[in-house]
Scaffold this motif. Structure first.
Motif, PDB file in Angstrom:
ATOM      1  N   ILE A  36       0.819  -1.357  -0.204  1.00 46.31           N
ATOM      2  CA  ILE A  36      -0.084  -0.274   0.140  1.00 46.31           C
ATOM      3  C   ILE A  36       1.455   1.056  -0.667  1.00 46.31           C
ATOM      4  CG2 ILE A  36      -1.378   1.118   1.559  1.00 46.31           C
ATOM      5  CD1 ILE A  36      -2.607  -1.666   1.685  1.00 46.31           C
ATOM      6  N   GLU A  37       1.605   1.104   1.329  1.00 42.47           N
ATOM      7  CA  GLU A  37       3.300   2.544   0.780  1.00 42.47           C
ATOM      8  C   GLU A  37       3.658   2.836  -0.597  1.00 42.47           C
ATOM      9  OE1 GLU A  37       6.728   3.830   3.766  1.00 42.47           O
ATOM     10  OE2 GLU A  37       6.020   1.583   3.747  1.00 42.47           O
ATOM     11  N   LYS A  38       3.965   1.643  -0.971  1.00 42.12           N
ATOM     12  CA  LYS A  38       4.808   1.803  -1.974  1.00 42.12           C
ATOM     13  C   LYS A  38       3.871   1.968  -3.908  1.00 42.12           C
ATOM     14  CE  LYS A  38       8.529  -0.907  -1.079  1.00 42.12           C
ATOM     15  NZ  LYS A  38       9.189  -2.440  -1.828  1.00 42.12           N
ATOM     16  N   ARG A  39       3.005   1.729  -3.571  1.00 40.40           N
ATOM     17  CA  ARG A  39       1.806   1.217  -4.915  1.00 40.40           C
ATOM     18  C   ARG A  39       0.341   3.050  -4.636  1.00 40.40           C
ATOM     19  NH1 ARG A  39      -0.204  -4.876  -6.186  1.00 40.40           N
ATOM     20  NH2 ARG A  39       1.510  -5.779  -5.626  1.00 40.40           N
ATOM     21  N   GLY A  40       0.207   2.678  -3.070  1.00 32.33           N
ATOM     22  CA  GLY A  40      -0.657   3.496  -3.050  1.00 32.33           C
ATOM     23  C   GLY A  40      -2.285   3.373  -4.056  1.00 32.33           C
ATOM     24  N   THR A  41      -2.415   2.251  -4.890  1.00 36.05           N
ATOM     25  CA  THR A  41      -3.211   1.868  -5.482  1.00 36.05           C
ATOM     26  C   THR A  41      -4.759   1.658  -4.717  1.00 36.05           C
ATOM     27  OG1 THR A  41      -2.702  -0.399  -5.989  1.00 36.05           O
ATOM     28  CG2 THR A  41      -1.691   1.085  -7.287  1.00 36.05           C
ATOM     29  N   HIS A  42      -6.058   1.248  -5.384  1.00 42.06           N
ATOM     30  CA  HIS A  42      -6.761   0.884  -5.352  1.00 42.06           C
ATOM     31  C   HIS A  42      -7.379  -0.962  -4.961  1.00 42.06           C
ATOM     32  CE1 HIS A  42      -9.281   4.860  -5.840  1.00 42.06           C
ATOM     33  NE2 HIS A  42      -9.088   4.593  -6.952  1.00 42.06           N
ATOM     34  N   GLU A  43      -6.187  -1.315  -5.335  1.00 42.04           N
ATOM     35  CA  GLU A  43      -5.609  -2.847  -5.693  1.00 42.04           C
ATOM     36  C   GLU A  43      -5.571  -2.978  -3.739  1.00 42.04           C
ATOM     37  OE1 GLU A  43      -3.949  -6.566  -7.463  1.00 42.04           O
ATOM     38  OE2 GLU A  43      -3.618  -4.428  -7.884  1.00 42.04           O
ATOM     39  N   ALA A  44      -4.593  -2.148  -3.347  1.00 40.69           N
ATOM     40  CA  ALA A  44      -4.221  -2.165  -2.282  1.00 40.69           C
ATOM     41  C   ALA A  44      -4.812  -1.484  -1.462  1.00 40.69           C
ATOM     42  CB  ALA A  44      -2.574  -1.949  -2.048  1.00 40.69           C
ATOM     43  N   ALA A  45      -5.816  -0.727  -1.620  1.00 33.15           N
ATOM     44  CA  ALA A  45      -6.840  -0.558  -0.335  1.00 33.15           C
ATOM     45  C   ALA A  45      -8.191  -0.729  -0.118  1.00 33.15           C
ATOM     46  CB  ALA A  45      -6.520   0.970  -0.639  1.00 33.15           C
ATOM     47  N   ARG A  46      -8.472  -1.739  -1.459  1.00 32.39           N
ATOM     48  CA  ARG A  46      -9.552  -2.556  -0.723  1.00 32.39           C
ATOM     49  C   ARG A  46      -9.881  -4.029  -0.258  1.00 32.39           C
ATOM     50  NH1 ARG A  46     -10.333  -7.480  -4.395  1.00 32.39           N
ATOM     51  NH2 ARG A  46      -8.542  -7.139  -5.590  1.00 32.39           N
ATOM     52  N   ARG A  47      -8.236  -4.344   0.025  1.00 32.74           N
ATOM     53  CA  ARG A  47      -8.159  -5.262   1.097  1.00 32.74           C
ATOM     54  C   ARG A  47      -8.284  -5.118   2.479  1.00 32.74           C
ATOM     55  NH1 ARG A  47      -5.941  -9.713  -2.346  1.00 32.74           N
ATOM     56  NH2 ARG A  47      -5.275  -9.209  -4.650  1.00 32.74           N
ATOM     57  N   LEU A  48      -8.426  -3.886   2.863  1.00 31.42           N
ATOM     58  CA  LEU A  48      -8.215  -2.987   4.405  1.00 31.42           C
ATOM     59  C   LEU A  48      -9.830  -3.318   4.501  1.00 31.42           C
ATOM     60  CD1 LEU A  48      -5.134  -1.068   4.468  1.00 31.42           C
ATOM     61  CD2 LEU A  48      -5.341  -3.380   5.040  1.00 31.42           C
ATOM     62  N   ILE A  49     -10.830  -3.286   3.284  1.00 29.49           N
ATOM     63  CA  ILE A  49     -12.127  -3.275   4.622  1.00 29.49           C
ATOM     64  C   ILE A  49     -12.660  -4.443   5.684  1.00 29.49           C
ATOM     65  CG2 ILE A  49     -12.762  -1.871   1.645  1.00 29.49           C
ATOM     66  CD1 ILE A  49     -14.449  -4.738   1.060  1.00 29.49           C
ATOM     67  N   ALA A  50     -12.126  -5.345   4.976  1.00 29.23           N
ATOM     68  CA  ALA A  50     -12.403  -6.617   6.373  1.00 29.23           C
ATOM     69  C   ALA A  50     -11.381  -5.708   7.631  1.00 29.23           C
ATOM     70  CB  ALA A  50     -11.247  -7.584   6.450  1.00 29.23           C
ATOM     71  N   ALA A  51     -10.656  -4.996   7.382  1.00 26.39           N
ATOM     72  CA  ALA A  51     -10.867  -4.173   8.947  1.00 26.39           C
ATOM     73  C   ALA A  51     -11.477  -3.742   9.694  1.00 26.39           C
ATOM     74  CB  ALA A  51      -8.878  -3.980   8.818  1.00 26.39           C
ATOM     75  N   ASN A  52     -11.710  -2.884  10.530  1.00 21.20           N
ATOM     76  CA  ASN A  52     -12.893  -2.069  11.067  1.00 21.20           C
ATOM     77  C   ASN A  52     -11.866  -1.589  12.249  1.00 21.20           C
ATOM     78  OD1 ASN A  52     -12.703  -4.509  12.896  1.00 21.20           O
ATOM     79  ND2 ASN A  52     -14.790  -3.091  13.557  1.00 21.20           N
ATOM     80  N   HIS A  53     -10.302  -1.819  12.466  1.00 20.36           N
ATOM     81  CA  HIS A  53      -9.716  -1.060  13.548  1.00 20.36           C
ATOM     82  C   HIS A  53      -8.239  -0.670  12.541  1.00 20.36           C
ATOM     83  CE1 HIS A  53     -11.759  -2.043  17.688  1.00 20.36           C
ATOM     84  NE2 HIS A  53     -12.061  -2.981  16.838  1.00 20.36           N
ATOM     85  N   VAL A  54      -7.707   0.309  12.988  1.00 17.02           N
ATOM     86  CA  VAL A  54      -6.890   2.282  12.471  1.00 17.02           C
ATOM     87  C   VAL A  54      -6.260   2.249  13.795  1.00 17.02           C
ATOM     88  CG1 VAL A  54      -5.790   3.088  11.095  1.00 17.02           C
ATOM     89  CG2 VAL A  54      -8.019   2.590  11.017  1.00 17.02           C
ATOM     90  N   ILE A  55      -4.943   1.582  14.092  1.00 12.77           N
ATOM     91  CA  ILE A  55      -3.624   1.968  15.064  1.00 12.77           C
ATOM     92  C   ILE A  55      -2.766   2.869  14.656  1.00 12.77           C
ATOM     93  CG2 ILE A  55      -2.956   1.469  16.882  1.00 12.77           C
ATOM     94  CD1 ILE A  55      -4.266  -1.017  16.794  1.00 12.77           C
ATOM     95  N   HIS A  56      -2.749   3.898  14.940  1.00 14.16           N
ATOM     96  CA  HIS A  56      -2.200   5.057  14.566  1.00 14.16           C
ATOM     97  C   HIS A  56      -0.010   4.790  15.593  1.00 14.16           C
ATOM     98  CE1 HIS A  56      -3.233   7.318  11.650  1.00 14.16           C
ATOM     99  NE2 HIS A  56      -4.648   6.904  11.818  1.00 14.16           N
ATOM    100  N   LEU A  57       0.566   3.793  15.775  1.00 11.59           N
ATOM    101  CA  LEU A  57       1.823   3.501  16.174  1.00 11.59           C
ATOM    102  C   LEU A  57       2.340   4.834  16.474  1.00 11.59           C
ATOM    103  CD1 LEU A  57       2.311  -0.338  15.989  1.00 11.59           C
ATOM    104  CD2 LEU A  57       0.813   1.250  17.495  1.00 11.59           C
ATOM    105  N   THR A  58       2.634   5.288  14.378  1.00 14.54           N
ATOM    106  CA  THR A  58       3.683   6.408  14.289  1.00 14.54           C
ATOM    107  C   THR A  58       2.798   7.091  13.787  1.00 14.54           C
ATOM    108  OG1 THR A  58       5.463   4.703  14.196  1.00 14.54           O
ATOM    109  CG2 THR A  58       5.419   7.075  13.910  1.00 14.54           C
ATOM    110  N   ARG A  59       2.942   8.342  14.583  1.00 17.31           N
ATOM    111  CA  ARG A  59       2.031   9.723  14.195  1.00 17.31           C
ATOM    112  C   ARG A  59       2.665  10.677  13.018  1.00 17.31           C
ATOM    113  NH1 ARG A  59      -1.403  11.264  17.579  1.00 17.31           N
ATOM    114  NH2 ARG A  59      -2.599  12.131  16.590  1.00 17.31           N
TER     115      ARG A  59
END
Length: 221
Positions: free
Chosen positions: A24-47
């Motif tokens: 996701i970091e390298k591509r920034g594409t919809h293909e990479a991002a769409r795989r995260l919809i199964a997650a419903n928690h986001v944790i910001h370990l580094t601001r």
């Protein structure tokens, strides 16, 4: 890139998760991002210094196809004596200020030299935080939150419209909430407990020596 969204969490290893995040970091594409919809928690370990970047990260889970509320977690490293004057708290205060500007205008740019100098001076000049009175937590009225008191010394706080909730205890042993937990509870925050917990509570637990961070750094935004 491995597909993680159709397997039980116990079958996913850290290497696969890291591979997805790097993609996701390298591509920034919809293909990479769409795989995260199964997650419903986001944790910001580094601001990030730019709130817009954090919001973009949050939006990768809160997009078309997401059927559950998304909860965003921002862990803070709190110095036992500095309290709300700890670096993470000062940075959170700065980010909250920048988000306030964004609500009225466009997203602010990366932090400028003046903001960084101000943060630096606050770190150098930070005094030890004064503990809040031990008589109890002050009641907070916010229209966006559901706040209940399931027991004496215990508050359950949730965002209206769904999502995870947290339990905040004051002056009592955190393990005493074990019988009060509901499936929506995501964490327990213990303030001014008389003694360290003697056993696990079944959820992530933060133990703070006093209530100096209440309510600014505990209530969800």
């Amino acid at each position: 890139m491995p597909a993680l969204d159709k397997r039980p969490i116990g079958e996913i290893n850290a290497a696969e998760v890291l591979a997805v995040l790097r993609a996701i970091e390298k591509r920034g594409t919809h293909e990479a991002a769409r795989r995260l919809i199964a997650a419903n928690h986001v944790i910001h370990l580094t601001r990030w210094w730019n709130p817009a970047v954090e919001e973009q990260c949050n939006d990768r889970t809160h997009r078309i196809g997401q059927g559950r509320p998304v909860t965003v977690h921002i862990p803070l490293a709190v110095h036992p004596r500095l309290g709300r004057n700890s670096f993470d708290c000062l940075l959170q205060r700065l980010m909250t200020h920048k988000r306030g500007i964004a609500d009225a205008v466009l997203w602010p740019q990366e932090s400028g030299e003046m903001e960084l100098r101000q943060l630096y001076q606050e770190i150098l000049n930070g005094d030890e935080a004064k503990a809040a009175p031990t008589s109890g937590l002050s009641r907070v009225e916010r229209p966006d939150l559901d706040i209940s008191e399931p027991a004496a010394g215990v508050m359950r706080i949730a965002v209206k419209g769904g999502g995870a909730s947290i339990l905040v205890t004051h002056g009592i042993a955190p393990e005493s909430v074990a019988g009060l937990l509901v499936p929506e509870d995501a964490a327990v925050i213990s303030l001014a407990a008389a003694a360290p917990p003697k056993r696990a509570v079944g959820l992530p637990l933060s133990v703070l020596p006093d209530a100096s961070l209440w309510p600014d750094y505990i209530l969800p935004n």
